[in-house]
Design a protein around this motif. Sequence first.
Motif, PDB file in Angstrom:
ATOM      1  N   GLN A 390      25.465  47.917  51.745  1.00 43.76           N
ATOM      2  CA  GLN A 390      26.709  48.567  52.166  1.00 43.76           C
ATOM      3  C   GLN A 390      26.504  49.122  53.566  1.00 43.76           C
ATOM      4  O   GLN A 390      25.468  49.713  53.862  1.00 43.76           O
ATOM      5  N   TRP A 553      28.226  42.900  37.038  1.00 42.55           N
ATOM      6  CA  TRP A 553      28.332  44.349  36.809  1.00 42.55           C
ATOM      7  C   TRP A 553      26.968  44.999  36.862  1.00 42.55           C
ATOM      8  O   TRP A 553      25.986  44.457  36.365  1.00 42.55           O
ATOM      9  N   PRO A 554      26.894  46.196  37.430  1.00 42.64           N
ATOM     10  CA  PRO A 554      25.596  46.886  37.469  1.00 42.64           C
ATOM     11  C   PRO A 554      25.208  47.470  36.110  1.00 42.64           C
ATOM     12  O   PRO A 554      26.073  47.817  35.309  1.00 42.64           O
ATOM     13  N   ARG A 669      30.669  45.824  52.187  1.00 47.96           N
ATOM     14  CA  ARG A 669      30.284  46.228  50.830  1.00 47.96           C
ATOM     15  C   ARG A 669      29.956  45.002  49.994  1.00 47.96           C
ATOM     16  O   ARG A 669      30.708  44.025  50.000  1.00 47.96           O
ATOM     17  N   PHE A 671      29.042  45.816  46.573  1.00 45.10           N
ATOM     18  CA  PHE A 671      29.618  46.383  45.347  1.00 45.10           C
ATOM     19  C   PHE A 671      30.958  47.021  45.681  1.00 45.10           C
ATOM     20  O   PHE A 671      31.031  47.908  46.526  1.00 45.10           O
ATOM     21  N   PRO A 673      34.469  48.950  44.494  1.00 47.80           N
ATOM     22  CA  PRO A 673      35.104  49.737  43.425  1.00 47.80           C
ATOM     23  C   PRO A 673      36.212  48.937  42.758  1.00 47.80           C
ATOM     24  O   PRO A 673      36.882  48.117  43.402  1.00 47.80           O
TER      25      PRO A 673
END
Lengths: 710, 710
Positions: A390, A553-554, A669, A671, A673
């Motif tokens: 990021q 997904w983390p 980014r 990841f 949101p």
Amino acid sequence: MTHHPSTRSDASPQREARARPVAPPGPRRGLGVGELRLDGGFWGALQETNAEATLRHCLDWMEQLGWLGNFDRVAEGATGGDRPGWQFSDSEVYKLLEALAWEYGRTGDPAIDALLNKVVDRISAAQDEDGYLNTCFGHAGQAGRYTDLSTGHELYCTGHLLQAAVARVRTVGRAAGGDALVEVARRAAEHVCREFGADRGQAGICGHPEIEVGLAELGRALDEPRYTEQARLFVERRGRGTLAPIALLSPAYFQDDVPVRDADVWRGHAVRALYLAAGAVDVAVDTHDDDLRAAVERQWTRSVERRTYLTGGMGSRHQDEGFGDDWELPPDRAYCETCAGVASVMVSWRLLLATGEVRYADLIERTLYNVVATSPRTDGRAFFYANPLQQREPGADVRPDAVNPRAEGGVRAPWFDVSCCPTNVARTLASWQAYAAFVEEAPDGSGDAGAVVTLAQYAAGDLKVVLDGGALALRVTTGYPHDGRVQVEVIAAPEQPVTLRLRVPHWADGAELTGADGTTIAVRPGWVTVGTAALAAGAVVSLDLPVTPRLTWPDPRVDAVRGTVAVERGPLVLALESVDLPDGVALDQVRLDPDVVPRTQGDGAVVRARPVALPAGGSGTPPFASGAGGAGGPATRGGAGPDDGGPAALDLQLVPYHRWAERGPSTMRVFIPTTRARRTGSHPHAPAHPRPGSTPQGRQLNDEHDTFTA
Amino acid sequence: MTHHPSTRSDASPQREARARPVAPPGPRRGLGVGELRLDGGFWGALQETNAEATLRHCLDWMEQLGWLGNFDRVAEGATGGDRPGWQFSDSEVYKLLEALAWEYGRTGDPAIDALLNKVVDRISAAQDEDGYLNTCFGHAGQAGRYTDLSTGHELYCTGHLLQAAVARVRTVGRAAGGDALVEVARRAAEHVCREFGADRGQAGICGHPEIEVGLAELGRALDEPRYTEQARLFVERRGRGTLAPIALLSPAYFQDDVPVRDADVWRGHAVRALYLAAGAVDVAVDTHDDDLRAAVERQWTRSVERRTYLTGGMGSRHQDEGFGDDWELPPDRAYCETCAGVASVMVSWRLLLATGEVRYADLIERTLYNVVATSPRTDGRAFFYANPLQQREPGADVRPDAVNPRAEGGVRAPWFDVSCCPTNVARTLASWQAYAAFVEEAPDGSGDAGAVVTLAQYAAGDLKVVLDGGALALRVTTGYPHDGRVQVEVIAAPEQPVTLRLRVPHWADGAELTGADGTTIAVRPGWVTVGTAALAAGAVVSLDLPVTPRLTWPDPRVDAVRGTVAVERGPLVLALESVDLPDGVALDQVRLDPDVVPRTQGDGAVVRARPVALPAGGSGTPPFASGAGGAGGPATRGGAGPDDGGPAALDLQLVPYHRWAERGPSTMRVFIPTTRARRTGSHPHAPAHPRPGSTPQGRQLNDEHDTFTA
């Protein structure tokens, strides 16, 4: 010392074709750099740019900054306190030599050979009579030899010299008089064994591991078991607190806190930890030390599962360029040093040859595409040192003539004060073939099953391996990683049976294999065997890997990216870069809708997103608001929710992470949101796009994640 | 130099009562340390422990480590290369002297005075003839004076000496012969002006700001405008890139990147940035430089709103102990150095006196309770250096006799290699009264409105301020912060009208004031005025602040805590500590249910939570899983969701953050991941417990946050 032209007397073409950086005893041998000719494609293009631009780019910078001149000054007895470069700058010259050696071995380009030998002449002239070679210690106006093992990097530099010599031995063979570079390295190795041997000299270790892997491989290349024994000594001595502490850093920084065979996870400086692990595997394999090998496998497993980024990057902290605690994986402050990516490939490749487990090849692919390939700019003349996931503020433009402290700022730099990465990328790209496949043969070629050839990585090109039963020649046709079809045509096959295996990556759920007879079968992730019968000249098999974009997904313990999702496509991690946003939409405003399946576009993907309005400032309080309202709370932190008439949903282009920051300073980014899940029904948290292959645990996992992302 | 007993010839009791660290020109004066006697309570207890334990603890450690002995060696001409301590260790001695001076000024304890003078004797003996005083530079076997302005810390040390002298001047007055400490400081200040003045000597600045604030305040204390001018020169010279670079750090590290009046936000090393800002406010006020003052207010606003933790802590990065980018506020790697908290109070207090704005008092309260009070262990003999908001791994127990590099590991340490924090806490606690209230009087006392006395912080005790019209004596009775009722009884009032103001904190939505006549009114956050009529002896007013636990949501741009919520209670940030978890539940498993209103319990709160099962390991891949399933994906990352029979909901105790890690090594979280909102209906994302006071924006904010937490 005068220049020995590299003669080829005892070098057979076949031996040179098999030239490779890692040649452990055991049933598996890696592909030689001469056994696969890349035909353009992802890695072919990078390798070409490396040869055409990067090698000379590195040489020019090191000449300009005086890092090469340091060797001349030692040779001329003109050393003093004004030495340019860090104490480890010699190692950059050696890594470039290794890159040049592989490049020459692969292409036979005489210009590369000449370039290499010119540099070797200057290095060999700086070697002391007893074999000691370092431009920062041990001469007039310098600190004494080995007076600062903690930070001096002397043995570290020697280790890289030895790795360069390994490349030279294996690509030009051992000439009668000895190749100049090989001879310099052999004398340096002998010096190290004298100074640091078991029963005489110092019992010290180097603050930065690397000598271990250099000695072990040179010992193999020169059939000199004393070098392997010295490597073993360095590995065993470590972790006993013998290194002088560095202010404000713990012994874990250089892995002197716990003996290698007792450690459960990698910690401290990432490159140090990984070079040490690579050397430990070499020692374990050569000495049949299964306990030591198991220790490194154990460390690999926990470190990969808890301390490794989606990109394969390692190193969560800037403070010590080191691993963080388990689950400490911040995307913005991710260090993910390029050199740690190179070192990770070194470790995994050794474990792959030692165990044959596919998971090591999977991590190598992830790291090659998303760390190693991310560092160099497309033109091969600028590089990332750190590889964050990021970027909050656009990096400042880097002047082409400027030396950057470290390229950590979101913009690739032509050269760094600490420039370990460019030459590390160069030597890795120049020898990329060596990590693409491996061969298993019964030592005497009489194994009933015959030889097994396994393709671990995919690239378009022609592969030819000479087996005891004859040559196996394959032509690989593919647009991988952007296209999932990998077609393998048998050009020539040996008379003896030979088995071909292909790798189905761990992410490739729904892969299919079409055999020579035209029948198609579903194949699971792992190694997939193509029947020996299929290996007749003219036979064609195709592997189809699903490279449609997918949501990733983390793990819920990775706090730093809770409530976000990443998008991957095949082996590529994708990224959202600010330059791809429409006017008026800031990266902070983007919320990805996980209910809309991402679709392929260009080399990346398009995702459905909607911007949200963000809270206004002016509260005069820290950026946290009381749910109960109140001044300084929501009233001043108020922001528009997703349903109050903000901009409508929009489709956003994601690009391959490895190519971000090619279009000027930007924010980025990996990841993103997510919006609240919109699907209704009895199971509101089913996977965004379930497939036949997905398991109950899979759905539960998505539940678990959706509780954060929905 | 022999010991001058501190005589009191020209010191009036009233002047001493008003003794305070910051005395700018202007209508507002802070409370003197002698004007408020604390009667136990939160701050009274901390102040008592500081006096009884911490002051001697610091002195003993500095004696043992030779930091005090360094002064003796200079006096004896016995300096050499073996000097113990960092180059800035002198400053710790000076900060302790400042603490001792305030302690003596507040209590008149002769033992403290004797302790102080013993140390002053040794320091003054080490001062050179020309006033230069430093134990690391300028003597036999040492580097020359001011040869390393970037990292030498000489002027930084001098600045702390000057601040100690300010405390001495104001608490014992200026004796005829001069107090020994004051005299040493005066000579040191004169030396600095000679060496660094405008038209002669060096035009340099110190790599670590502090001299500015020391010179400015000593100039006020000794009515010496040349010191103020020198402070102004240092402030103006900064930000022009004159400091020699430190390897791998940018000029922003020591704020030499942008002139103070041009900067928009604090950046680089947090303590440096804040000491500089404090000095800049002093200079701006003394020179009526509104542009400079506005610059610091602008920097305060953006830095507080985007770069400050819920605790008031500042500094997001370990790498340079510095501020991060906007919104970069990781809880686990939060640096939040204790000294940065002290420095933040210094800046906000100066801005409060300069502007009278309540927001500065609000941040002071947040920082005092959650950073300054967090550092010292209850016994006052161990301290935190860094104050993270999440602890992933239990810290290792610290041996009571061990010197810790820095107490960053989740366990308070008795002393650090870099021990700036203990003495900074000591001087702040010893002078706590100075930040509790301020007085506004027309210079000649003839203002129609008369004097205004404002209580900025609350603590039980007796306050007595002598105004031109007579003394105002107040008795404050409160159990704050654990109890929200603050009762103020007027013991004596002057004949002239005087106005009393109380602070309603920004978080205190629903506060009520009960006047002397028994009528109760709702009061909004900000300053609330108690009518002058109410200020007759015997009158009692009560302020009721809502200290019931409340949920606090992060701004959506604070990526590191997305999907979590914090719990605050009054001015206290609460934390969940592993020692309060039931057996079989790990901190990583806890999900807080924001739909259940937290309830008060003990000094903290109880929240409703439910544990979730976490994914199993064994995938051999990084901790990220493809939503589409597949080997190495969900099948091996599978975890039980909240609805598949995991443990039932449970109530968990949260403790005040400032007291965490008092019960042995533990893990801890301030920001707790939330469960999915369970409420159904047309507005599923209404605030957890809406109040009349909450606004539409407030609800929208909760929407915004719930899109991450639900």
